[in-house]
Design an enzyme around this catalytic site. Structure first.
Site, PDB file in Angstrom:
ATOM      1  CB  SER A 113       5.460  -3.670  -6.896  1.00 19.12           C
ATOM      2  OG  SER A 113       6.452  -4.557  -6.493  1.00 19.12           O
ATOM      3  CG  HIS A 114       5.867  -7.110  -9.997  1.00 16.88           C
ATOM      4  ND1 HIS A 114       5.178  -6.968  -8.812  1.00 16.88           N
ATOM      5  CD2 HIS A 114       5.085  -7.839 -10.805  1.00 16.88           C
ATOM      6  CE1 HIS A 114       4.026  -7.606  -8.918  1.00 16.88           C
ATOM      7  NE2 HIS A 114       3.931  -8.153 -10.100  1.00 16.88           N
ATOM      8  CG  ASP A 134      10.380  -5.114  -6.842  1.00 18.52           C
ATOM      9  OD1 ASP A 134      11.198  -4.675  -6.002  1.00 18.52           O
ATOM     10  OD2 ASP A 134       9.160  -5.217  -6.592  1.00 18.52           O
ATOM     11  CG  ASP A 177       8.111  -1.828  -4.650  1.00 19.23           C
ATOM     12  OD1 ASP A 177       8.545  -2.784  -5.324  1.00 19.23           O
ATOM     13  OD2 ASP A 177       7.304  -1.978  -3.721  1.00 19.23           O
ATOM     14  CG  ASP A 226       8.873  -4.797  -2.488  1.00 24.65           C
ATOM     15  OD1 ASP A 226       9.171  -4.998  -3.673  1.00 24.65           O
ATOM     16  OD2 ASP A 226       7.696  -4.662  -2.092  1.00 24.65           O
ATOM     17  NE  ARG A 227       7.709  -8.762  -6.332  1.00 22.99           N
ATOM     18  CZ  ARG A 227       6.847  -9.483  -7.022  1.00 22.99           C
ATOM     19  NH1 ARG A 227       7.299 -10.331  -7.936  1.00 22.99           N
ATOM     20  NH2 ARG A 227       5.568  -9.352  -6.819  1.00 22.99           N
ATOM     21  CE  LYS A 236       7.712  -8.165  -2.043  1.00 18.05           C
ATOM     22  NZ  LYS A 236       6.301  -7.820  -1.808  1.00 18.05           N
TER      23      LYS A 236
HETATM   24  C1  VG1 Z   1       2.433 -10.781  -5.929  1.00 18.70           C
HETATM   25  C2  VG1 Z   1       3.204 -11.883  -5.251  1.00 18.70           C
HETATM   26  C3  VG1 Z   1       3.151 -11.717  -3.751  1.00 18.70           C
HETATM   27  C4  VG1 Z   1       3.643 -10.321  -3.359  1.00 18.70           C
HETATM   28  C5  VG1 Z   1       2.860  -9.270  -4.116  1.00 18.70           C
HETATM   29  C6  VG1 Z   1       3.378  -7.876  -3.876  1.00 18.70           C
HETATM   30  O1  VG1 Z   1       1.066 -10.863  -5.560  1.00 18.70           O
HETATM   31  O2  VG1 Z   1       2.713 -13.139  -5.626  1.00 18.70           O
HETATM   32  O3  VG1 Z   1       3.918 -12.725  -3.141  1.00 18.70           O
HETATM   33  O4  VG1 Z   1       3.506 -10.114  -1.988  1.00 18.70           O
HETATM   34  O5  VG1 Z   1       2.925  -9.519  -5.514  1.00 18.70           O
HETATM   35  O6  VG1 Z   1       4.724  -7.786  -4.211  1.00 18.70           O
HETATM   36  P1  VG1 Z   1      -0.043 -11.522  -6.502  1.00 18.70           P
HETATM   37  O7  VG1 Z   1      -1.337 -11.306  -5.798  1.00 18.70           O
HETATM   38  O8  VG1 Z   1       0.083 -10.855  -7.815  1.00 18.70           O
HETATM   39  O9  VG1 Z   1       0.329 -12.972  -6.612  1.00 18.70           O
HETATM   40  V1  VG1 Z   1       5.308  -6.361  -4.902  1.00 18.70           V
HETATM   41  O10 VG1 Z   1       6.998  -6.455  -4.922  1.00 18.70           O
HETATM   42  O11 VG1 Z   1       4.447  -6.414  -6.378  1.00 18.70           O
HETATM   43  O12 VG1 Z   1       4.710  -5.181  -3.939  1.00 18.70           O
HETATM   44 CO    CO Z   2       7.836  -4.757  -5.128  1.00 16.01          CO
END
Ligand code: VG1
Ligand code: CO
Length: 546
Positions: A115-116, A280, A282, A284-285, A379
């Site tokens: 992801s990010h 981001d 992948d 989804d954000r 998302k």
């Molecule tokens: C973070 C965010 C959470 C989100 C998750 C995955 O998790 O706070 O809201 O669902 O990332 O998003 P954490 O446990 O680091 O707070 V993504 O776009 O990284 O798949």
């Molecule tokens: Co993501």
């Protein structure tokens, strides 16, 4: 082609427990012999009845994506899947993968993404499993996967040449069919059914409205190109950093004011466009920016809910709204006015799946820049951007004007998240343990003149299947309705990340113009008093403020 199934002996590897969203580790960890194979076999071993069925496979294109896909294809064949739908070049954004699983009624899907988190040989890699509804596997399955990683003795694979992922088409590995599909088409077609593409297209082609979408060299580039430029007719320069790169161009593909600095610069220039957005790694954000104006994700969810009737796909009303616990209560106020339910879930999209499946919620959102709806079970960054564009095309007001009138109507939930990244894990764990130990005696206490009304560690009982998730974040509520939440990230790969979420409600429109950090300064001091962050971590300020 004849292929032989091979049974390879292996042994458990420690630390393969999925976090908030799948298993995320350094690329170098995933490259260790058997690391990826063990986890994939543990996924398959936790599933039943998938023989001959369809698996969806794709990722965000980060470094190691291509290698991992070939490994997983061979293993899927050896384990008895009938067919794998894989995105061309191995690319599928997370929401697109969710869409493909649902549309083609697949058994499930594997999404390769961290992801990010940054990518590249020194960066992060990740893998997660999604179930047949298109959504992230619930905790019951992720825990079963983890248990399997702890007792694995062998994995199954097949010998044979790599599948050519560069061209769409069909091939086979042993008995299993491999279909390389268009990464964008299914998702773009679905989005076209939800939004008024004619009206949005007219706005984008009007010459009086300009947008800037920053794909951050991550997966949304091809999606943005197809949807905003090709289908809606936005000028070519409307998408920046649109070519996906294995290391995201060295950037950190997290759409927030710190890491999306290029977009922020564009949107705060004298010649700024009317609307800016970023997504981001992948896809989804989403980050939404107006001219000289940043929209917080919590507010964005509330605005989408309040304006949903303007969007064709949601014109018949919302069944309910759901938000993660640390997300501000701005959406709750809208839900109350609309007379619909608002659910509060733990952090992570997997907790929305049941509510969406049961028809209890239509829109969902998280303060971490995630928004989505029941069109998929993830998302969806591009979806959120289209939702905003649809609202703007109908209302023909600026982003800032829309927010200001929203606050006037509902009041403003001042909101900010302070992240302390890369903190020593032992220090972070002790901080949380001490906070938890102090909870019982906090209610009734007054610190800095603020009276604590409630203090607990959030636990959630799923209203659909009754499953219980505990220890989801420490919440401290004050007499004036303000709130501080503390939790540790479940997606990082280096040390610990402490997240401090701050929220204060302001009904008085005369005070809505105050700068956010200033409006929250009292709470920021309270958080410090409660948790002793500076003394413990040695940090004098957060790494990232959103
Ligand atoms: C973070 C965010 C959470 C989100 C998750 C995955 O998790 O706070 O809201 O669902 O990332 O998003 P954490 O446990 O680091 O707070 V993504 O776009 O990284 O798949
Ligand atoms: Co993501």
């Amino acid at each position: 082609m004849t292929t032989t199934t091979q049974t390879i002996a292996t042994q458990p590897i420690a630390g393969q427990r999925p976090g908030t969203s799948g298993l995320r580790k350094k690329v170098t960890v995933f490259q260790a012999p058997g690391y990826l194979e063990n986890f994939v076999q543990a996924i398959f071993d936790s599933l039943e009845g998938f023989q001959g069925k369809t698996l969806v496979l794709g990722g965000d294109g980060r470094y190691y994506n291509d290698v991992a896909i070939q490994t997983i294809l061979r293993m899927a064949a050896a384990n008895g899947f009938g067919r794998v739908l894989v995105g061309q070049h191995g690319i599928l954004s997370t929401p697109a993968a969710s869409c493909v699983i649902r549309k083609h009624q697949a058994y499930g899907g594997i999404i390769l993404s961290a992801s990010h988190n940054p990518g590249g040989p020194e960066g992060d890699f990740g893998i997660k499993y999604n179930i047949g509804n298109g959504g992230p596997a619930p905790e019951k399955i992720t825990e079963a996967i983890y248990a399997n990683t702890q007792k694995i003795t062998r994995y199954l694979t097949t010998a044979g040449a790599d599948v050519n992922l560069a061209v769409q088409g069909r091939s086979t590995i042993g008995e299993m069919a491999v279909e390389v599909i268009d990464s964008v088409a299914d998702h773009a077609d679905l989005l076209a059914t939800l939004f008024d593409f004619e009206r949005i297209g007219a706005l984008l082609r009007s010459g009086t409205f300009r947008m800037c979408f920053d794909a951050m060299h991550a997966v949304t580039g091809p999606y943005a190109q197809e949807i905003f430029v090709k289908r809606l007719g936005a000028p070519a320069g409307s998408v920046i950093n649109g070519v996906p790169l294995p290391d995201f161009g060295g950037g950190h593909p997290d759409p927030n004011p710190t890491y999306a600095e290029e977009l922020v610069k564009v949107m705060f220039a004298d010649t700024a466009p009317d609307f800016g957005a970023a997504s981001d790694g992948d896809g989804d954000r989403n980050m939404i920016v107006g001219r000289h104006f940043i929209v917080t994700p919590s507010d964005s969810l509330a605005v989408l809910a309040a304006n949903a009737q303007l969007v064709p796909g949601y014109a018949n009303g919302l069944k309910g709204v759901a938000r993660s616990m640390p997300t501000s209560a701005a959406a709750d106020r809208v839900a109350e006015k609309l007379g619909i339910a608002c659910y509060e879930t733990p952090t992570g999209w997997k907790f929305f799946g049941n509510l969406l499946d049961a028809g209890m919620a239509t829109l969902c959102g998280e303060e971490s820049a995630g928004t989505g709806s029941d069109h998929v079970r993830e998302k969806d960054g591009v979806w959120a951007v289209l939702f905003w564009l649809n609202i703007l095309a109908v209302r023909r007001e600026s982003v800032e004007a829309i927010l200001r009138s929203h606050w006037q109507r509902f009041g403003r939930n001042f909101y900010s998240r302070h992240d302390y990244e890369g903190v020593d894990s032992a220090v972070a764990n002790t901080l949380m343990t001490d906070l938890r130990a102090s909870l019982a005696k906090l209610p009734g206490q007054a610190i800095n003149g603020a009276t604590i009304k409630s203090a607990d560690d959030f636990a959630y009982t799923d209203p659909v299947d009754g499953s219980v998730s505990t220890a989801q974040g420490v919440r401290v509520g004050f007499a004036d309705g303000s709130r501080i939440v503390f939790r540790l990230s479940g997606t990082g790969t280096e040390g610990a990340t402490l997240r401090v979420y701050l929220e204060r409600y302001e009904p008085d429109a005369g005070k809505h113009g105050v700068e956010t950090q200033q409006a929250l300064s009292g709470l920021i001091a309270l958080a410090e008093q409660l948790a002793g962050i500076r003394a413990r971590t040695g940090r004098d300020k957060p790494t990232v403020i959103t």
